[in-house]
Design a protein around this motif. Structure first.
Motif, PDB file in Angstrom:
ATOM      1  N   PRO A 142      50.297  75.096  42.888  1.00 29.00           N
ATOM      2  CA  PRO A 142      48.901  75.167  42.475  1.00 29.00           C
ATOM      3  C   PRO A 142      48.777  75.013  40.966  1.00 29.00           C
ATOM      4  CG  PRO A 142      49.743  77.360  42.937  1.00 29.00           C
ATOM      5  CD  PRO A 142      50.820  76.391  43.331  1.00 29.00           C
ATOM      6  N   LEU A 143      47.627  74.557  40.529  1.00 34.06           N
ATOM      7  CA  LEU A 143      47.390  74.478  39.092  1.00 34.06           C
ATOM      8  C   LEU A 143      47.436  75.868  38.480  1.00 34.06           C
ATOM      9  CD1 LEU A 143      44.425  71.950  39.002  1.00 34.06           C
ATOM     10  CD2 LEU A 143      46.789  71.520  38.323  1.00 34.06           C
ATOM     11  N   PRO A 144      47.982  76.002  37.279  1.00 36.96           N
ATOM     12  CA  PRO A 144      48.001  77.324  36.633  1.00 36.96           C
ATOM     13  C   PRO A 144      46.585  77.869  36.497  1.00 36.96           C
ATOM     14  CG  PRO A 144      49.349  75.726  35.423  1.00 36.96           C
ATOM     15  CD  PRO A 144      48.585  74.955  36.441  1.00 36.96           C
ATOM     16  N   ALA A 145      46.437  79.153  36.741  1.00 36.80           N
ATOM     17  CA  ALA A 145      45.110  79.771  36.697  1.00 36.80           C
ATOM     18  C   ALA A 145      44.571  79.764  35.268  1.00 36.80           C
ATOM     19  CB  ALA A 145      45.179  81.193  37.228  1.00 36.80           C
ATOM     20  N   ALA A 146      43.296  79.398  35.122  1.00 34.62           N
ATOM     21  CA  ALA A 146      42.661  79.432  33.812  1.00 34.62           C
ATOM     22  C   ALA A 146      42.170  80.829  33.468  1.00 34.62           C
ATOM     23  CB  ALA A 146      41.497  78.446  33.764  1.00 34.62           C
ATOM     24  N   HIS A 147      42.078  81.697  34.456  1.00 39.56           N
ATOM     25  CA  HIS A 147      41.653  83.078  34.241  1.00 39.56           C
ATOM     26  C   HIS A 147      42.606  83.968  35.028  1.00 39.56           C
ATOM     27  CE1 HIS A 147      38.100  80.518  33.806  1.00 39.56           C
ATOM     28  NE2 HIS A 147      37.720  81.353  32.875  1.00 39.56           N
ATOM     29  N   VAL A 159      43.791  99.869  34.593  1.00 42.16           N
ATOM     30  CA  VAL A 159      42.753  99.053  33.975  1.00 42.16           C
ATOM     31  C   VAL A 159      43.105  97.594  34.233  1.00 42.16           C
ATOM     32  CG1 VAL A 159      42.224 100.740  32.179  1.00 42.16           C
ATOM     33  CG2 VAL A 159      43.972  99.016  31.753  1.00 42.16           C
ATOM     34  N   THR A 160      42.103  96.763  34.297  1.00 38.41           N
ATOM     35  CA  THR A 160      42.324  95.337  34.524  1.00 38.41           C
ATOM     36  C   THR A 160      41.953  94.565  33.273  1.00 38.41           C
ATOM     37  OG1 THR A 160      41.885  95.538  36.898  1.00 38.41           O
ATOM     38  CG2 THR A 160      41.736  93.344  35.944  1.00 38.41           C
ATOM     39  N   LEU A 161      42.900  93.821  32.750  1.00 34.24           N
ATOM     40  CA  LEU A 161      42.698  92.971  31.589  1.00 34.24           C
ATOM     41  C   LEU A 161      42.623  91.525  32.053  1.00 34.24           C
ATOM     42  CD1 LEU A 161      45.372  94.623  29.275  1.00 34.24           C
ATOM     43  CD2 LEU A 161      42.967  95.233  29.489  1.00 34.24           C
ATOM     44  N   THR A 162      41.863  90.719  31.355  1.00 34.06           N
ATOM     45  CA  THR A 162      41.702  89.307  31.735  1.00 34.06           C
ATOM     46  C   THR A 162      42.233  88.421  30.625  1.00 34.06           C
ATOM     47  OG1 THR A 162      39.708  89.865  32.984  1.00 34.06           O
ATOM     48  CG2 THR A 162      40.088  87.542  32.492  1.00 34.06           C
ATOM     49  N   VAL A 163      43.070  87.450  31.011  1.00 32.37           N
ATOM     50  CA  VAL A 163      43.584  86.462  30.065  1.00 32.37           C
ATOM     51  C   VAL A 163      42.968  85.110  30.408  1.00 32.37           C
ATOM     52  CG1 VAL A 163      45.621  85.316  29.120  1.00 32.37           C
ATOM     53  CG2 VAL A 163      45.752  87.721  29.797  1.00 32.37           C
ATOM     54  N   HIS A 164      42.265  84.520  29.446  1.00 32.79           N
ATOM     55  CA  HIS A 164      41.664  83.197  29.613  1.00 32.79           C
ATOM     56  C   HIS A 164      42.586  82.166  28.966  1.00 32.79           C
ATOM     57  CE1 HIS A 164      37.651  84.950  30.647  1.00 32.79           C
ATOM     58  NE2 HIS A 164      38.115  85.929  29.893  1.00 32.79           N
ATOM     59  N   VAL A 165      42.862  81.085  29.689  1.00 35.98           N
ATOM     60  CA  VAL A 165      43.747  80.052  29.156  1.00 35.98           C
ATOM     61  C   VAL A 165      42.917  78.778  28.964  1.00 35.98           C
ATOM     62  CG1 VAL A 165      46.013  78.987  29.362  1.00 35.98           C
ATOM     63  CG2 VAL A 165      45.533  81.110  30.594  1.00 35.98           C
ATOM     64  N   HIS A 166      42.169  78.730  27.877  1.00 38.52           N
ATOM     65  CA  HIS A 166      41.349  77.573  27.556  1.00 38.52           C
ATOM     66  C   HIS A 166      40.790  77.768  26.150  1.00 38.52           C
ATOM     67  CE1 HIS A 166      37.979  80.264  28.332  1.00 38.52           C
ATOM     68  NE2 HIS A 166      38.319  80.390  29.603  1.00 38.52           N
ATOM     69  N   SER A 167      40.071  76.786  25.681  1.00 36.97           N
ATOM     70  CA  SER A 167      39.464  76.874  24.356  1.00 36.97           C
ATOM     71  C   SER A 167      38.437  78.004  24.312  1.00 36.97           C
ATOM     72  CB  SER A 167      38.798  75.543  24.006  1.00 36.97           C
ATOM     73  OG  SER A 167      38.176  75.611  22.743  1.00 36.97           O
ATOM     74  N   ARG A 345      45.196  79.171  24.320  1.00 36.52           N
ATOM     75  CA  ARG A 345      45.020  77.783  24.771  1.00 36.52           C
ATOM     76  C   ARG A 345      46.232  77.274  25.533  1.00 36.52           C
ATOM     77  NH1 ARG A 345      41.712  73.946  20.723  1.00 36.52           N
ATOM     78  NH2 ARG A 345      41.816  72.752  22.654  1.00 36.52           N
ATOM     79  N   ARG A 346      47.335  78.000  25.480  1.00 38.52           N
ATOM     80  CA  ARG A 346      48.558  77.511  26.119  1.00 38.52           C
ATOM     81  C   ARG A 346      48.995  78.481  27.206  1.00 38.52           C
ATOM     82  NH1 ARG A 346      51.861  76.508  20.478  1.00 38.52           N
ATOM     83  NH2 ARG A 346      50.274  75.235  19.444  1.00 38.52           N
ATOM     84  N   HIS A 347      49.415  77.906  28.331  1.00 37.66           N
ATOM     85  CA  HIS A 347      49.874  78.746  29.437  1.00 37.66           C
ATOM     86  C   HIS A 347      51.138  79.514  29.067  1.00 37.66           C
ATOM     87  CE1 HIS A 347      47.039  77.708  32.617  1.00 37.66           C
ATOM     88  NE2 HIS A 347      47.030  76.486  32.110  1.00 37.66           N
ATOM     89  N   ALA A 348      51.953  78.951  28.169  1.00 39.09           N
ATOM     90  CA  ALA A 348      53.164  79.661  27.755  1.00 39.09           C
ATOM     91  C   ALA A 348      52.797  80.982  27.079  1.00 39.09           C
ATOM     92  CB  ALA A 348      53.997  78.794  26.812  1.00 39.09           C
ATOM     93  N   ARG A 349      51.724  80.981  26.297  1.00 36.08           N
ATOM     94  CA  ARG A 349      51.299  82.223  25.634  1.00 36.08           C
ATOM     95  C   ARG A 349      50.689  83.196  26.636  1.00 36.08           C
ATOM     96  NH1 ARG A 349      49.100  80.648  19.545  1.00 36.08           N
ATOM     97  NH2 ARG A 349      51.082  79.750  18.848  1.00 36.08           N
TER      98      ARG A 349
END
Length: 378
Positions: A142-147, A159-167, A345-349
């Motif tokens: 599957p495509l890497p999740a953007a959220h 607690v739930t933290l959210t990581v956004h992978v985009h600009s 912006r990077r999935h590696a991060r």
């Protein structure tokens, strides 16, 4: 050759999704959802202590897979996944979801809700089919999740933290976005690629041809400097200045907190960023969030942080995250209920952040078990 993953029974998944609708995600650990827990474990791995968080992450991924629109919005309200609805009673969540479709609560219950829950169940079944039991020859990754919703066990609570992978300019429905800046609060040109330049560009009001009509963020920041007697003079590192979000308000972003972490080197184009200034700045951002939240209607509840200083500031991503996490953890440890987001912006991060948080959770769970064992608790 590995056996294909066991696809769950749609009816069983639907029944468990209905249980979540009645209970809400805030009570996930209290309800019996064996099929959802199994799927969550196969997809992401889970810990018995955090099974509720793993199921929530599965459901968030499933709802995100709906693809937007009224259906996704109604699904978020129905399960209590929408911002600020985790502890809403089921009747309130149903009423708000009915408003999305502009129908009565009764009509929504009899018709639309069945469709919404069915679509969530369909997405869960589809996700189960992507479990890592596929062989390398036949699996389609599957495509890497953007959220990424990441549950974290911290100081005795989840607690739930959210990581956004985009600009950063693609963020939606996050009240406050933190923007790194230099100690002169001089924003870069809008055409550049930094976080602060991107937010300046996204916050500007433009004409139909794309020309800037009002440079909201830049002008407000200059106005602050003029009122506070700092134009042309450096502020102390860690200083935080709030502005409106300009045109980003249309995406649900309400405020931008500009954190001065970059100290320009004289007669160069380079900056110095000290991790202690990042921690100090994020701490002050949380204090400002608490102050402004009380004055806002509705209150501010969510904040998004980039990796401050990890661009031209030169901090390695690991060091940047460690510096800002010191402030985030201190805030959450005192029981603050902020909805905390990170944006990269990077999935590696994003992978790095996820691994670091998983390690924190593992250590916290072991420590909690040790404390309970010492007390003789079950």
């Amino acid at each position: 050759m590995s056996a294909p993953p066991r696809l769950p029974d749609y009816g069983s998944v639907l029944e468990e999704v209905r249980k979540v609708r009645r209970a809400g995600v805030v009570r996930l650990r209290e309800i019996d959802t064996p099929e959802l827990r199994r799927i969550a474990d196969e997809l992401h791995g889970s810990d018995g202590e955090l099974s509720g968080g793993a199921v929530e992450r599965l459901l968030r991924t499933a709802v995100f897979g709906i693809g937007g629109g009224s259906l996704q919005t109604a699904a978020e309200y129905t399960l209590g996944l929408a911002q600020g609805t985790r502890d809403w009673p089921p009747a309130d969540r149903r009423r708000r979801a009915a408003q999305v479709y502009g129908v009565s609560v009764e009509r929504f219950r009899k018709h639309h809700e069945l469709m919404v829950l069915g679509q969530i169940a369909e997405q869960v079944v589809a996700l189960a089919g992507r479990a890592p039991a596929h062989t390398a020859a036949t699996a389609t990754a599957p495509l890497p999740a953007a959220h990424r919703a990441i549950p974290l066990f911290l100081h005795g609570r989840v607690v739930t933290l959210t990581v956004h992978v985009h600009s950063v300019d693609l963020l939606r429905d996050v009240d406050v976005v933190v923007s790194p800046t230099n100690t002169y609060f001089a924003l870069p040109a809008a055409y550049k690629s930094s976080v602060s330049a991107t937010l300046r560009r996204a916050g500007a009001l433009k004409d139909p041809a794309g020309g800037v009509v009002e440079d909201h963020v830049h002008d407000e920041l200059r106005g602050w400097a003029a009122r506070n007697g700092t134009p042309g003079r450096a502020a102390l590192p860690g200083t935080v200045v709030a502005t409106s979000s300009g045109a980003l308000a249309g995406q649900g972003v309400r405020r931008i907190y500009h954190v001065a972490v970059a100290v320009p080197r004289p007669e160069t184009n380079d900056y110095d960023v000290q991790p202690a200034d990042v921690t100090r700045g994020v701490t002050r951002a949380f204090a400002l969030l608490a102050e402004e939240s009380r004055a806002c209607d509705p209150p501010l509840t969510s904040i998004c942080l980039p990796l401050l200083g990890a661009g031209r500031g030169g901090l390695p991503p690991l060091e940047s995250f460690g510096a800002l996490w010191t402030a985030v953890e201190a805030e959450l440890a005192r029981g603050a209920e902020w909805d905390v987001h990170f944006v990269v912006r990077r999935h590696a991060r994003a992978d790095l952040i996820e691994r670091l948080l998983a390690g924190l959770t593992e250590r916290a769970v072991r420590a909690d078990r040790g404390i309970r064992a010492d007390r003789g608790d079950p």
